[in-house]
Design a protein around this motif. Structure first.
Motif, mmCIF file in Angstrom:
data_model
loop_
_atom_site.group_PDB
_atom_site.id
_atom_site.type_symbol
_atom_site.label_atom_id
_atom_site.label_comp_id
_atom_site.label_asym_id
_atom_site.label_seq_id
_atom_site.Cartn_x
_atom_site.Cartn_y
_atom_site.Cartn_z
ATOM 1 N N LYS A 32 4.345 6.726 -8.227
ATOM 2 C CA LYS A 32 4.238 7.142 -6.827
ATOM 3 C C LYS A 32 4.261 5.938 -5.884
ATOM 4 C CE LYS A 32 1.709 11.434 -7.508
ATOM 5 N NZ LYS A 32 0.419 12.125 -7.309
ATOM 6 N N LYS A 33 3.618 4.873 -6.307
ATOM 7 C CA LYS A 33 3.497 3.682 -5.471
ATOM 8 C C LYS A 33 4.835 2.956 -5.297
ATOM 9 C CE LYS A 33 0.701 -0.518 -5.161
ATOM 10 N NZ LYS A 33 -0.394 -1.287 -5.788
ATOM 11 N N TYR A 34 5.650 2.914 -6.360
ATOM 12 C CA TYR A 34 6.841 2.064 -6.326
ATOM 13 C C TYR A 34 8.179 2.790 -6.353
ATOM 14 C CZ TYR A 34 3.774 -1.887 -6.973
ATOM 15 O OH TYR A 34 2.804 -2.836 -6.787
ATOM 16 N N ASN A 35 8.220 4.071 -6.623
ATOM 17 C CA ASN A 35 9.529 4.689 -6.834
ATOM 18 C C ASN A 35 10.439 4.646 -5.614
ATOM 19 O OD1 ASN A 35 10.076 7.380 -5.574
ATOM 20 N ND2 ASN A 35 8.197 7.974 -6.548
ATOM 21 N N GLN A 36 9.923 4.879 -4.423
ATOM 22 C CA GLN A 36 10.786 4.898 -3.242
ATOM 23 C C GLN A 36 11.330 3.507 -2.907
ATOM 24 O OE1 GLN A 36 9.020 6.421 0.345
ATOM 25 N NE2 GLN A 36 11.008 6.810 1.271
ATOM 26 N N GLY A 37 10.474 2.516 -2.870
ATOM 27 C CA GLY A 37 10.923 1.159 -2.567
ATOM 28 C C GLY A 37 11.876 0.627 -3.620
ATOM 29 N N LEU A 38 11.583 0.932 -4.869
ATOM 30 C CA LEU A 38 12.439 0.493 -5.963
ATOM 31 C C LEU A 38 13.796 1.187 -5.907
ATOM 32 C CD1 LEU A 38 12.550 -1.341 -8.428
ATOM 33 C CD2 LEU A 38 11.594 0.529 -9.780
ATOM 34 N N TYR A 39 13.788 2.465 -5.536
ATOM 35 C CA TYR A 39 15.054 3.190 -5.395
ATOM 36 C C TYR A 39 15.941 2.512 -4.343
ATOM 37 C CZ TYR A 39 18.436 6.596 -3.829
ATOM 38 O OH TYR A 39 19.615 7.196 -3.449
ATOM 39 N N PHE A 40 15.386 2.186 -3.194
ATOM 40 C CA PHE A 40 16.187 1.549 -2.145
ATOM 41 C C PHE A 40 16.653 0.148 -2.550
ATOM 42 C CE2 PHE A 40 14.092 4.792 0.531
ATOM 43 C CZ PHE A 40 15.249 5.440 0.950
ATOM 44 N N TYR A 41 15.844 -0.552 -3.292
ATOM 45 C CA TYR A 41 16.246 -1.852 -3.837
ATOM 46 C C TYR A 41 17.445 -1.685 -4.766
ATOM 47 C CZ TYR A 41 15.894 -6.030 -6.820
ATOM 48 O OH TYR A 41 16.162 -7.171 -7.536
#
Length: 90
Positions: free
Chosen positions: A11-20
């Motif tokens: 939950k903490k990292y999936n969105q930022g990692l996706y955009f990366y």
């Protein structure tokens, strides 16, 4: 690391990692695939203490390495296809 901690990590990292990954791959499909592969690799990791000590850099490093691996595989596939294209027919 228990199941709740892994879920929280996702939950903490999936969105930022996706955009990366989207920035690296330039395709939504490939970014999604690499995102999934990254978390699978983390969930299967035998050394989960590394995740706890420096989680962001550890997660992004896994994602980046998977991205590089996918590029190498793609280049090999393209190379093999072009070699077969130029083989004389029998």
């Amino acid at each position: 690391m228990n199941q709740k901690e892994l879920k929280d990590l996702y939950k903490k990292y999936n969105q930022g990692l996706y955009f990366y990954l989207l920035k690296l791959t330039r395709t939504e499909e490939k970014a999604q695939d690499l995102l999934q592969d990254t978390f699978i690799r983390i969930f299967r990791s035998l050394d989960l203490e590394k995740v706890k000590t420096n989680e962001k850099s550890y997660i992004y490093k896994i994602a980046y390495n998977l991205f590089l691996d996918s590029r190498k595989k793609r280049k090999l596939n393209i190379s093999n296809e072009s070699e077969n294209y130029f083989l004389p027919s029998q």
